[in-house]
Design an enzyme around this catalytic site. Structure first.
Site, PDB file in Angstrom:
ATOM      1  N   ASP A 111       0.817  -1.220   0.000  1.00  0.00           N
ATOM      2  CA  ASP A 111       0.000   0.000   0.000  1.00  0.00           C
ATOM      3  C   ASP A 111       0.848   1.267   0.000  1.00  0.00           C
ATOM      4  OD1 ASP A 111       0.952  -0.355   2.594  1.00  0.00           O
ATOM      5  OD2 ASP A 111      -0.994  -0.898   3.405  1.00  0.00           O
ATOM      6  N   ASN A 145      -7.113  -3.026  14.417  1.00  0.00           N
ATOM      7  CA  ASN A 145      -8.515  -3.188  13.996  1.00  0.00           C
ATOM      8  C   ASN A 145      -8.688  -4.374  13.035  1.00  0.00           C
ATOM      9  OD1 ASN A 145      -7.337  -2.296  11.660  1.00  0.00           O
ATOM     10  ND2 ASN A 145      -8.723  -0.577  11.318  1.00  0.00           N
ATOM     11  N   HIS A 205      -6.967  -4.876  10.185  1.00  0.00           N
ATOM     12  CA  HIS A 205      -6.719  -4.643   8.756  1.00  0.00           C
ATOM     13  C   HIS A 205      -5.460  -5.369   8.282  1.00  0.00           C
ATOM     14  CE1 HIS A 205      -4.166  -0.667   9.212  1.00  0.00           C
ATOM     15  NE2 HIS A 205      -3.442  -1.737   9.406  1.00  0.00           N
ATOM     16  N   GLU A 258      -9.467  -2.052   5.271  1.00  0.00           N
ATOM     17  CA  GLU A 258     -10.025  -1.667   6.562  1.00  0.00           C
ATOM     18  C   GLU A 258     -11.336  -2.412   6.826  1.00  0.00           C
ATOM     19  OE1 GLU A 258      -8.135  -0.186   8.401  1.00  0.00           O
ATOM     20  OE2 GLU A 258      -7.340   1.701   7.661  1.00  0.00           O
TER      21      GLU A 258
HETATM   22  P1  PGA Z   1       2.479  -1.833  12.587  1.00  0.00           P
HETATM   23  O1  PGA Z   1       1.292  -1.792  11.567  1.00  0.00           O
HETATM   24  O2  PGA Z   1       3.426  -2.829  12.063  1.00  0.00           O
HETATM   25  O3  PGA Z   1       3.060  -0.432  12.583  1.00  0.00           O
HETATM   26  O4  PGA Z   1       1.893  -2.229  13.908  1.00  0.00           O
HETATM   27  C1  PGA Z   1       0.770  -2.997  11.105  1.00  0.00           C
HETATM   28  C2  PGA Z   1      -0.352  -2.716  10.153  1.00  0.00           C
HETATM   29  O5  PGA Z   1      -1.010  -1.678  10.304  1.00  0.00           O
HETATM   30  O6  PGA Z   1      -0.587  -3.540   9.255  1.00  0.00           O
END
Ligand code: PGA
Length: 248
Positions: free
Chosen positions: A67, A136, A138, A143
């Site tokens: 992304d 959450n 994702h 999302e």
């Molecule tokens: P993080 O993010 O590695 O900074 O915890 C993971 C994600 O949002 O997929």
């Protein structure tokens, strides 16, 4: 699904790095699906370490990142193109022509999504996809929603995601509201998926994900229950609330 729980973040990162290196060693033109955020930094450090010891090489690999924020260009320090340069690419021997990240500054973002999807398909999908997970649920920037989006698309970031990621920006207001993300279809088409979760902040979502076998777009990572070659790697902190322990 294979579940691996390690004592430390470093052990988990090394385990995942070794999986990537196995794919790098096994194919003429391996296609790696790469992730950003805090979680994969240790994996990239292990890959750099192995490369400096001549234990692996990236000259033949193709990469697709999950992304990119909409509106951030290649040199923006909060962008994922910059992140990849700083955390991996500049230290190892990828061919820059083989590195692919959605262009957050594309003049026509819809067309960019289509281009990215077609590029993944033209490379016969991804051999191994590395994923983190949001608190959450994702994956990439897929999302929680009422539906799954299969192909690369423009997504509106969840407020929880914007708050989690505000630590990388000057303020919450500075966090972009939209992004381009690979869809769950492209992720599921990957021949192998490795989901890495590290630290206590992930213990609730990992318990929720692993203790329910339901596939629900409100918990996007739940689609991975249907993947045939999925490894979930957690350190003990992320696995704390998950009851079945499987040691490496
Ligand atoms: P993080 O993010 O590695 O900074 O915890 C993971 C994600 O949002 O997929």
């Amino acid at each position: 699904m294979k579940i691996v729980i390690t004592k430390s973040k470093q052990e988990a990162s090394l385990y995942v790095a070794e999986k990537l290196m196995n794919v790098l060693a096994s194919k003429e033109h391996p296609t790696l699906g790469l992730a950003t955020g805090g979680t994969p930094k240790g994996v990239y450090a292990e890959l750099i370490n192995a490369y400096t010891k001549n234990e692996t090489s990236f000259h033949h690999a193709v990469t697709f990142n999950l992304d990119e924020y909409l509106g951030l260009d290649l040199n923006n320090k909060q962008g994922y193109a910059y992140y990849m340069q700083e955390n991996l690419f500049k230290y190892v021997n990828f061919n820059p022509d083989n590195i692919h990240i959605p262009n957050g500054k594309a003049s026509n973002p819809e067309k960019e999504c289509q281009r990215y999807h077609e590029l993944i398909k033209a490379h016969n999908d991804i051999d191994i996809q590395l994923l983190g997970i949001g608190t959450n649920g994702h994956i990439g920037f897929n999302e929680p929603s009422d539906q799954f989006y299969l192909a690369t698309h423009i997504t509106t970031l969840d407020e929880q995601t914007r708050k989690s990621n505000a630590r990388y920006f000057d303020s919450l207001e500075a966090v972009p509201k939209r992004a381009i993300t690979m869809g769950v279809g492209e992720i599921m088409d990957s021949r192998e998926v490795v989901l890495l979760a590290l630290g206590e902040a992930k213990q609730d979502i990992m318990e929720k994900l692993l203790n329910s076998k339901t596939v629900d777009p409100k918990l996007p990572a739940s689609v991975l229950h249907l993947h045939r070659n999925l490894t979930v790697v957690m350190d003990e902190a992320a696995a704390k609330k998950y009851n079945k322990k499987v040691r490496t």
